[in-house]
Design a protein around this motif. Structure first.
Motif, PDB file in Angstrom:
ATOM      1  N   VAL A 275     -19.130 -14.096  -8.624  1.00  0.00           N
ATOM      2  CA  VAL A 275     -19.040 -15.559  -8.545  1.00  0.00           C
ATOM      3  C   VAL A 275     -20.027 -16.207  -9.510  1.00  0.00           C
ATOM      4  CG1 VAL A 275     -19.514 -17.531  -7.045  1.00  0.00           C
ATOM      5  CG2 VAL A 275     -18.146 -15.623  -6.198  1.00  0.00           C
ATOM      6  N   ARG A 276     -21.251 -15.724  -9.537  1.00  0.00           N
ATOM      7  CA  ARG A 276     -22.267 -16.292 -10.427  1.00  0.00           C
ATOM      8  C   ARG A 276     -21.849 -16.202 -11.887  1.00  0.00           C
ATOM      9  NH1 ARG A 276     -27.546 -13.380  -7.669  1.00  0.00           N
ATOM     10  NH2 ARG A 276     -28.118 -15.059  -6.215  1.00  0.00           N
ATOM     11  N   ARG A 277     -21.227 -15.085 -12.261  1.00  0.00           N
ATOM     12  CA  ARG A 277     -20.859 -14.861 -13.663  1.00  0.00           C
ATOM     13  C   ARG A 277     -19.542 -15.531 -14.023  1.00  0.00           C
ATOM     14  NH1 ARG A 277     -23.344  -9.970 -15.421  1.00  0.00           N
ATOM     15  NH2 ARG A 277     -22.234 -10.259 -17.384  1.00  0.00           N
ATOM     16  N   GLY A 278     -18.766 -15.937 -13.039  1.00  0.00           N
ATOM     17  CA  GLY A 278     -17.452 -16.494 -13.333  1.00  0.00           C
ATOM     18  C   GLY A 278     -16.504 -15.438 -13.878  1.00  0.00           C
ATOM     19  N   ALA A 279     -16.516 -14.243 -13.256  1.00  0.00           N
ATOM     20  CA  ALA A 279     -15.789 -13.104 -13.798  1.00  0.00           C
ATOM     21  C   ALA A 279     -14.412 -12.908 -13.191  1.00  0.00           C
ATOM     22  CB  ALA A 279     -16.609 -11.824 -13.596  1.00  0.00           C
ATOM     23  N   ALA A 280     -13.995 -13.747 -12.251  1.00  0.00           N
ATOM     24  CA  ALA A 280     -12.704 -13.515 -11.596  1.00  0.00           C
ATOM     25  C   ALA A 280     -12.167 -14.810 -10.997  1.00  0.00           C
ATOM     26  CB  ALA A 280     -12.833 -12.457 -10.506  1.00  0.00           C
ATOM     27  N   ASP A 281     -10.851 -14.819 -10.814  1.00  0.00           N
ATOM     28  CA  ASP A 281     -10.172 -15.887 -10.080  1.00  0.00           C
ATOM     29  C   ASP A 281      -9.831 -15.460  -8.666  1.00  0.00           C
ATOM     30  OD1 ASP A 281      -9.565 -17.812 -12.442  1.00  0.00           O
ATOM     31  OD2 ASP A 281      -8.793 -15.886 -13.144  1.00  0.00           O
ATOM     32  N   VAL A 282      -9.682 -14.138  -8.473  1.00  0.00           N
ATOM     33  CA  VAL A 282      -9.263 -13.582  -7.188  1.00  0.00           C
ATOM     34  C   VAL A 282     -10.147 -12.376  -6.874  1.00  0.00           C
ATOM     35  CG1 VAL A 282      -7.345 -12.632  -5.844  1.00  0.00           C
ATOM     36  CG2 VAL A 282      -6.870 -14.260  -7.696  1.00  0.00           C
ATOM     37  N   LEU A 283     -10.563 -12.268  -5.599  1.00  0.00           N
ATOM     38  CA  LEU A 283     -11.292 -11.092  -5.134  1.00  0.00           C
ATOM     39  C   LEU A 283     -10.355 -10.224  -4.307  1.00  0.00           C
ATOM     40  CD1 LEU A 283     -14.717 -12.591  -3.944  1.00  0.00           C
ATOM     41  CD2 LEU A 283     -14.053 -11.824  -6.233  1.00  0.00           C
ATOM     42  N   ASN A 284     -10.207  -8.966  -4.698  1.00  0.00           N
ATOM     43  CA  ASN A 284      -9.434  -7.997  -3.928  1.00  0.00           C
ATOM     44  C   ASN A 284     -10.384  -7.325  -2.939  1.00  0.00           C
ATOM     45  OD1 ASN A 284      -7.974  -5.819  -2.914  1.00  0.00           O
ATOM     46  ND2 ASN A 284      -6.952  -5.406  -4.840  1.00  0.00           N
ATOM     47  N   ILE A 285     -10.256  -7.713  -1.664  1.00  0.00           N
ATOM     48  CA  ILE A 285     -11.141  -7.181  -0.629  1.00  0.00           C
ATOM     49  C   ILE A 285     -10.435  -6.030   0.073  1.00  0.00           C
ATOM     50  CG2 ILE A 285     -12.452  -7.687   1.454  1.00  0.00           C
ATOM     51  CD1 ILE A 285     -12.493 -10.608   0.635  1.00  0.00           C
ATOM     52  N   LYS A 286     -10.921  -4.832  -0.157  1.00  0.00           N
ATOM     53  CA  LYS A 286     -10.414  -3.655   0.531  1.00  0.00           C
ATOM     54  C   LYS A 286     -11.402  -3.296   1.637  1.00  0.00           C
ATOM     55  CE  LYS A 286      -7.831  -1.839  -3.402  1.00  0.00           C
ATOM     56  NZ  LYS A 286      -7.703  -0.753  -4.404  1.00  0.00           N
ATOM     57  N   ILE A 287     -10.926  -3.297   2.864  1.00  0.00           N
ATOM     58  CA  ILE A 287     -11.808  -3.106   4.008  1.00  0.00           C
ATOM     59  C   ILE A 287     -12.562  -1.790   3.910  1.00  0.00           C
ATOM     60  CG2 ILE A 287     -11.853  -2.790   6.516  1.00  0.00           C
ATOM     61  CD1 ILE A 287      -9.455  -4.698   6.652  1.00  0.00           C
ATOM     62  N   LEU A 288     -11.892  -0.730   3.527  1.00  0.00           N
ATOM     63  CA  LEU A 288     -12.544   0.572   3.458  1.00  0.00           C
ATOM     64  C   LEU A 288     -13.581   0.613   2.348  1.00  0.00           C
ATOM     65  CD1 LEU A 288     -10.251   1.246   5.406  1.00  0.00           C
ATOM     66  CD2 LEU A 288      -9.927   3.394   4.173  1.00  0.00           C
ATOM     67  N   LYS A 289     -13.305  -0.091   1.269  1.00  0.00           N
ATOM     68  CA  LYS A 289     -14.209  -0.068   0.116  1.00  0.00           C
ATOM     69  C   LYS A 289     -15.522  -0.791   0.396  1.00  0.00           C
ATOM     70  CE  LYS A 289     -13.274  -2.942  -3.090  1.00  0.00           C
ATOM     71  NZ  LYS A 289     -12.633  -3.688  -4.206  1.00  0.00           N
ATOM     72  N   GLU A 304     -14.482 -18.168  -0.336  1.00  0.00           N
ATOM     73  CA  GLU A 304     -14.106 -19.528   0.066  1.00  0.00           C
ATOM     74  C   GLU A 304     -15.108 -20.550  -0.454  1.00  0.00           C
ATOM     75  OE1 GLU A 304     -12.921 -22.074   4.090  1.00  0.00           O
ATOM     76  OE2 GLU A 304     -13.737 -20.046   4.277  1.00  0.00           O
ATOM     77  N   ALA A 305     -16.395 -20.221  -0.358  1.00  0.00           N
ATOM     78  CA  ALA A 305     -17.424 -21.139  -0.842  1.00  0.00           C
ATOM     79  C   ALA A 305     -17.323 -21.368  -2.345  1.00  0.00           C
ATOM     80  CB  ALA A 305     -18.801 -20.612  -0.473  1.00  0.00           C
ATOM     81  N   ALA A 306     -16.861 -20.345  -3.061  1.00  0.00           N
ATOM     82  CA  ALA A 306     -16.757 -20.438  -4.515  1.00  0.00           C
ATOM     83  C   ALA A 306     -15.405 -20.955  -4.990  1.00  0.00           C
ATOM     84  CB  ALA A 306     -17.007 -19.060  -5.125  1.00  0.00           C
ATOM     85  N   GLY A 307     -14.487 -21.178  -4.051  1.00  0.00           N
ATOM     86  CA  GLY A 307     -13.160 -21.654  -4.434  1.00  0.00           C
ATOM     87  C   GLY A 307     -12.275 -20.585  -5.031  1.00  0.00           C
ATOM     88  N   LEU A 308     -12.541 -19.305  -4.701  1.00  0.00           N
ATOM     89  CA  LEU A 308     -11.726 -18.205  -5.223  1.00  0.00           C
ATOM     90  C   LEU A 308     -10.703 -17.770  -4.179  1.00  0.00           C
ATOM     91  CD1 LEU A 308     -14.367 -15.895  -6.959  1.00  0.00           C
ATOM     92  CD2 LEU A 308     -13.130 -17.858  -7.897  1.00  0.00           C
ATOM     93  N   ALA A 309      -9.565 -17.317  -4.647  1.00  0.00           N
ATOM     94  CA  ALA A 309      -8.544 -16.778  -3.757  1.00  0.00           C
ATOM     95  C   ALA A 309      -8.905 -15.346  -3.370  1.00  0.00           C
ATOM     96  CB  ALA A 309      -7.175 -16.822  -4.420  1.00  0.00           C
ATOM     97  N   VAL A 310      -8.296 -14.881  -2.283  1.00  0.00           N
ATOM     98  CA  VAL A 310      -8.532 -13.525  -1.775  1.00  0.00           C
ATOM     99  C   VAL A 310      -7.213 -12.787  -1.665  1.00  0.00           C
ATOM    100  CG1 VAL A 310      -9.103 -12.235   0.340  1.00  0.00           C
ATOM    101  CG2 VAL A 310     -10.671 -13.989  -0.519  1.00  0.00           C
ATOM    102  N   LYS A 311      -7.244 -11.532  -2.054  1.00  0.00           N
ATOM    103  CA  LYS A 311      -6.173 -10.590  -1.748  1.00  0.00           C
ATOM    104  C   LYS A 311      -6.774  -9.521  -0.847  1.00  0.00           C
ATOM    105  CE  LYS A 311      -3.060  -7.215  -3.925  1.00  0.00           C
ATOM    106  NZ  LYS A 311      -1.776  -7.919  -3.905  1.00  0.00           N
ATOM    107  N   VAL A 312      -6.134  -9.238   0.278  1.00  0.00           N
ATOM    108  CA  VAL A 312      -6.595  -8.146   1.133  1.00  0.00           C
ATOM    109  C   VAL A 312      -5.882  -6.889   0.667  1.00  0.00           C
ATOM    110  CG1 VAL A 312      -6.802  -7.269   3.474  1.00  0.00           C
ATOM    111  CG2 VAL A 312      -7.014  -9.724   3.036  1.00  0.00           C
ATOM    112  N   GLY A 313      -6.650  -5.970   0.108  1.00  0.00           N
ATOM    113  CA  GLY A 313      -6.056  -4.826  -0.562  1.00  0.00           C
ATOM    114  C   GLY A 313      -5.981  -3.577   0.299  1.00  0.00           C
TER     115      GLY A 313
END
Length: 376
Positions: A275-289, A304-313
């Motif tokens: 988020v700090r670097r502005g390196a993505a539009d979407v975070l792929n959150i894998k529970i196991l990872k 959510e605080a950064a205004g990025l979308a989430v994909k649950v991977g």
């Protein structure tokens, strides 16, 4: 003044077990299912989906069941290593503790063993399942509620010939899947051909994601990625090595396509740096990872605080861990990108939660039963 005896909008159920019913035993067992066709990504190939089922027992006889699945080609972790981490380090530390203290369990697990997120996730999922069963609530209620009753899943097409991959994408699009993800990363020139072939084989309104699994370098891949975007690519996942956040920033600045990180994010701290670097539009959150539902929800809050979308991977997993991902996607408002809830759909027969995923048409109903709602 009267006080409500139960939170408004949540299902009624029995009073949660008291802390005097501590964790008495933790057991593991291996389950497996053969892939319908070998699942290949740029870092390796698997013919079988192997998982470790984790059971947490309490002194009064309650049981919570979790699952973890180390995909060695992706995480570098092995089944033997994950089993040893649980049985030799994490389980002994949790015996005797209050099973409802999930946050405390993570603090303790991080104290006794650094890293090993795949191992910790199996215990975390079992703790959530146990808490749900004790309270009578589905896991999404424990995560804050449910903003959606059905969650959308993508279909993931593993590496193969161009014709095979385009045909598979077309087949699952016809079944109702509106979001298709194809694996790439071996050669950006060939991936450009792949994007064009798949785009022409699926409906114009279907979303198309290319997952390069760290396979490109920014300089070589940039012109091909620009052409992929022109050809109708709508989401680009982890095109560069996990450490190259600077390169991801450059790609975001030069491409008209959303960039999603996966391998670059293994922790809450990684998410904050992205988020700090502005390196993505979407975070792929894998529970196991990331170590389980507790940590995954923390990362979703950062997004959510950064205004990025989430994909649950998915890595992928069988039915129990996949259900944990379904509950997370139901509870996270920002989980607007179709999830990867495909593990149970990719194998000949899922031994853990077959009924939930039967006849999937690209959408999965979120279970309302206590706990995860699996068939174990």
């Amino acid at each position: 003044m009267s006080v409500a005896s139960h939170p408004v909008g949540l299902p009624t159920g029995p009073t949660p077990a008291a802390p005097s019913s501590p964790i008495s035993a933790i057991k593991t067992r291996v389950v497996s299912a053969r892939y319908r066709r070998p699942f290949q990504i740029s870092s390796g190939i698997s013919t079988e989906l192997i998982s470790l089922v984790v059971e947490i027992h309490t002194a009064d006889g309650a049981i919570g069941i979790g699952e973890t699945s180390p995909m060695t080609a992706y995480t570098g972790e092995t089944l033997a290593g994950v089993t040893a981490a649980i049985e030799e380090h994490l389980a002994p530390a949790l015996i005797g503790r209050d099973p409802l203290d999930r946050a405390g369990a993570h603090v303790l697990m991080d104290t006794v063993l650094r890293g090993q997120q795949v191992a910790k996730s199996g215990l975390d999922i079992a703790l959530y399942d146990l808490a749900g069963r004790l309270s009578g609530w589905p896991v999404h209620a424990l995560l804050g509620g449910s903003v959606r009753e059905r969650v959308q899943t993508t279909w993931v097409v593993g590496l193969g010939t161009l014709d095979e991959m385009a045909a598979e994408a077309a087949e699952y699009s016809a079944r109702g899947f509106q979001h298709l993800k194809v694996k790439g990363g071996q050669d950006p020139a060939k991936d450009l051909e792949l994007v064009r072939a798949v785009r022409s084989a699926i409906p114009a309104d279907a979303e198309l994601c290319l997952d390069a699994n760290e396979g490109y370098d920014a300089t070589t891949a940039l012109p091909y990625l620009a052409k992929m975007t022109e050809a109708g690519l709508t989401l680009l996942e982890q095109p560069l090595p996990r450490w190259d956040l600077t390169g991801l920033v450059r790609l975001r600045d030069r491409l008209d396509v959303r960039v999603m990180v996966d391998e670059s994010m293994h922790s809450l701290h990684d998410a904050l740096e992205i988020v700090r670097r502005g390196a993505a539009d979407v975070l792929n959150i894998k529970i196991l990872k990331v170590g389980g539902l507790h940590r995954a929800l923390q990362i979703a809050n950062v997004a959510e605080a950064a205004g990025l979308a989430v994909k649950v991977g998915s890595m992928p997993e069988l039915g129990v861990a996949t259900l944990a991902a379904v509950h997370l996607a139901a509870a996270v408002p920002g989980a607007t990108v179709a999830g990867d809830f495909v593990g149970p759909l990719m194998v000949d027969e899922d031994p853990l939660a077959p009924s939930v995923f039967a006849d999937c048409d690209g959408w999965i109903d979120v279970p309302k039963r206590p706990g995860l709602g699996h068939d174990v």
